[in-house]
Design an enzyme around this catalytic site. Structure first.
Site, PDB file in Angstrom:
ATOM      1  N   HIS A  70       7.351  -2.185   1.045  1.00  0.00           N
ATOM      2  CA  HIS A  70       8.149  -3.412   1.085  1.00  0.00           C
ATOM      3  C   HIS A  70       7.493  -4.508   0.252  1.00  0.00           C
ATOM      4  O   HIS A  70       6.672  -5.270   0.767  1.00  0.00           O
ATOM      5  CB  HIS A  70       8.302  -3.898   2.526  1.00  0.00           C
ATOM      6  CG  HIS A  70       9.217  -3.075   3.359  1.00  0.00           C
ATOM      7  ND1 HIS A  70      10.540  -3.409   3.560  1.00  0.00           N
ATOM      8  CD2 HIS A  70       9.019  -1.919   4.032  1.00  0.00           C
ATOM      9  CE1 HIS A  70      11.111  -2.495   4.333  1.00  0.00           C
ATOM     10  NE2 HIS A  70      10.201  -1.584   4.634  1.00  0.00           N
ATOM     11  N   CYS A  77      11.961   1.223  -0.027  1.00  0.00           N
ATOM     12  CA  CYS A  77      11.870   1.927   1.243  1.00  0.00           C
ATOM     13  C   CYS A  77      12.917   3.050   1.317  1.00  0.00           C
ATOM     14  O   CYS A  77      12.821   4.025   0.593  1.00  0.00           O
ATOM     15  CB  CYS A  77      12.001   0.947   2.407  1.00  0.00           C
ATOM     16  SG  CYS A  77      11.609   1.660   4.016  1.00  0.00           S
ATOM     17  N   GLU A  97       8.739  -7.229  -0.608  1.00  0.00           N
ATOM     18  CA  GLU A  97       9.165  -8.546  -0.099  1.00  0.00           C
ATOM     19  C   GLU A  97       8.359  -8.965   1.130  1.00  0.00           C
ATOM     20  O   GLU A  97       8.453 -10.115   1.576  1.00  0.00           O
ATOM     21  CB  GLU A  97      10.654  -8.524   0.243  1.00  0.00           C
ATOM     22  CG  GLU A  97      11.021  -7.947   1.593  1.00  0.00           C
ATOM     23  CD  GLU A  97      10.848  -6.440   1.721  1.00  0.00           C
ATOM     24  OE1 GLU A  97      10.964  -5.918   2.832  1.00  0.00           O
ATOM     25  OE2 GLU A  97      10.607  -5.788   0.682  1.00  0.00           O
TER      26      GLU A  97
END
Length: 608
Positions: free
Chosen positions: A370, A286, A372
């Site tokens: 992202h 990001c 994650e």
């Protein structure tokens, strides 16, 4: 019962609990009426949206949303409450959240559930917002608001909740000074850790993680899944001086809010790391993608719209595979500014903006989305493994595709070929698909030309309103190759769609393509391509395609005359199914149990 009048607020039928509130937008539009369910305070910020159906505890605690008024597009919010913040995971982090506090400036939803029910719920969303003094409002048409944000671009906003203190001025126009652009603040400095923290003590390898607003799930992935020792440092930690004497084998750059150019100290430390020999692997997420790009010598810019939500498609330029990714960023890397030996790694399939960069000879890479998740899809979580693999010295082959292959042509005028003359009530699916096609094209601001002689259809109706916009021009002409070509020569479209009008439209498209007329006129086939149409219409080609992928299929032969048909039928054995190629509605098709039935049916098929 709620009365429906032209001047009524479309959300007025909803439960009217809570104090009156307004959402003001800096574009000068009328303030949006709402009701408060959060803290009774007023707050300014940048208005953004999130498309997730669930995951508001994660979104509200994501530091990337710092200073933003978050609009949740899913219509019902708050029905499962908020989990217990005191429950910790194995690393001592709040188990159900992405940081230790709420970071949004305000929350806007369509319908708020005053009653919540979930086994893990410890409190309501309303009480949670009040604990952190964050305003939240409901009763807003969030779908229309999101469309406004998509069309206008980033908009500053302000939530005003009626209180005793502002009762006299509530509802009046507000001054421009009442809006605040959070991107003018150093948001990273607000959310970054103030001390060095070690997770996974004793693990190997050892990673330094720059906390620019690091989500807790990143820590979990690196420490619990990849088994590294992660040392989290403040965003302005001087890596060259390394005052904490941190041992490190790889460098991680986290997500975070705001303008990346404000993180000058972080950029300087990244420059130091980039210059090390032998190189140490670097991975950014990001904001980390933007910081790595700036340190490498590239530039960033503010996006008009920003890419936000849980379903942004990104193309991996190593494989051509498209992944669905969660995102929230208003700035992007200018791919054209990347210096030598740096290449785009991912691109956004919607707008072709940069979604990642990679060094072609050294172990440096980053992504704009992202991996994650939390919330969102975990499709790209393998990138953590790639990074740690680099750190452990494992080979990570890199073969990049040309990002230019994914640049989409912009179409301004498209010709839609309808189904031709049909009986009333026949082939309604073509009318429906064509109408939806027109609607989709108009939403993209594309001029639509329709040719269809059938007046008894929705798509040819000229009685349209803004919600059901029709074609810009309709030609009530027979659908055959020469007539369609005449329309092409007159209108000069840059694209044609033949896959919404059934067999008649398909036959016309195939014929014009074979004659080279579409290529000569510079008209692209949109949607289903001609080779695909031919492969599905030609039984022999279709059988070959199935054989190529190992799919079993009934024995079949193609025939162009009656003798060939009889020979094929006797090879297969009766009964046989006859299917006429390129025939409208399957005319001339059916089952034959013997030679006599075959002759009668084949004679009809060869004349259709």
């Amino acid at each position: 019962m709620c009365a429906n009048t032209d001047n009524a607020n479309p959300m007025s039928c909803l439960d009217s609990q809570g104090d009156p509130a307004y959402l003001y937008l800096a574009d000068g539009s009328e303030p949006i009426e709402a009701r408060s369910f959060g803290a009774p305070v007023s707050m300014a910020g940048e208005v953004v949206f999130n498309t997730g159906m669930v995951g508001y505890p994660e979104a509200l605690t994501d530091p990337s949303y710092r200073g933003q008024i978050l609009v949740l597009t899913y219509p019902l919010i708050g029905n499962y409450g908020v989990p217990d913040e005191t429950i910790k995971d194995n690393l001592g982090l709040p188990k159900y959240f992405e940081s230790k506090e709420i970071h949004i400036a305000g929350l806007v939803v369509s319908s708020y559930s005053w009653e919540h029910s979930h086994w893990a719920a410890q409190k309501s969303l309303a009480n949670w917002l009040k604990e952190y003094n964050i305003p939240g409002v409901y009763g807003v048409d969030t779908r229309q608001l999101t469309k406004t944000l998509r069309e206008h671009g980033a908009i500053l906003g302000r939530l005003e909740v009626k209180t005793k203190e502002n009762e006299a001025t509530f509802g009046q126009p507000i001054a421009p000074s009442m809006f605040e652009d959070p991107n003018k603040r150093n948001l990273v400095a607000e959310v970054s850790t103030k001390e060095v923290v070690v997770y996974g003590q004793g693990n190997s390898p050892k990673i330094i993680g720059y906390d620019c607003g690091m989500k807790y799930n990143i820590i979990r992935y690196l420490v619990e899944t990849q088994k590294v020792q992660l040392t989290v440092v403040p965003f302005d930690y001087d890596l060259k001086k390394n005052p904490a004497n941190v041992e490190w084998d790889g460098l991680f750059l986290s997500n975070g809010p705001g303008d990346p150019t404000m993180c000058s100290a972080t950029i300087e430390s990244i420059k130091y790391a980039l210059a090390l020999e032998p190189p140490k692997p670097i991975f950014g997420i990001c904001l980390g993608n933007q910081l790595l790009s700036l340190a490498a010598g590239a530039s960033t810019y503010k996006l008009k719209y920003g890419n936000r939500g849980m379903n942004q498609p990104c193309v991996d330029l190593r494989t051509g595979r498209c992944y669905i990714t969660p995102q929230n960023h208003g700035f992007a890397v200018d791919s054209k500014s990347l210096p030598a030996l740096w290449k785009p790694l991912f691109i956004n399939a919607n707008d072709n903006t940069n979604e990642g960069i990679v060094h072609t000879t050294k172990p440096f890479f980053s992504v704009q989305f992202h991996p994650e998740a939390s919330g969102g899809p975990f499709d790209t979580a393998f990138l953590f493994e790639k990074f740690v693999g680099h750190v452990r010295g494992e080979s990570q082959p890199l073969v990049l595709q040309d990002g230019l292959n994914y640049e989409r042509k912009i179409y301004k005028k498209v010709l839609l070929v309808g189904s031709g003359g049909l009986s009333i009530g026949q082939a309604g699916e073509f009318d429906y698909s064509g109408s939806q096609c027109i609607k989709a094209l108009k939403e993209e601001n594309i001029e639509v030309i329709l040719i269809n002689p059938n007046i008894a259809t929705v798509q040819t109706s000229q009685e349209k309103d803004e919600a059901t916009r029709g074609a810009d021009r309709v030609y009530f002409l027979p659908i055959n190759p020469d007539v369609v070509l005449d329309v092409i020569n007159k209108e000069k479209p840059d694209g044609i769609i033949v896959s919404m009008g059934g067999q008649t439209a398909l036959n016309v498209g195939v014929e014009l393509w074979r004659r080279g007329e579409l290529q000569k006129a510079g008209v692209d086939i949109l949607g289903t391509q001609i080779p695909v149409i031919e492969a599905t219409e030609d039984r022999e080609i279709f059988s070959q395609k199935l054989a190529e992928i190992g799919e079993t299929i009934a024995l079949s032969y193609s025939a162009t005359n009656l003798d060939e048909a009889l020979e094929a039928a006797n090879k297969i054995g009766y009964p046989v199914l006859i299917r006429a190629a390129y025939a409208l509605g399957g005319l001339g098709s059916g089952f034959a149990a013997n030679d006599d039935e075959l002759k009668a049916m084949a004679a009809k098929a060869f004349t259709t």
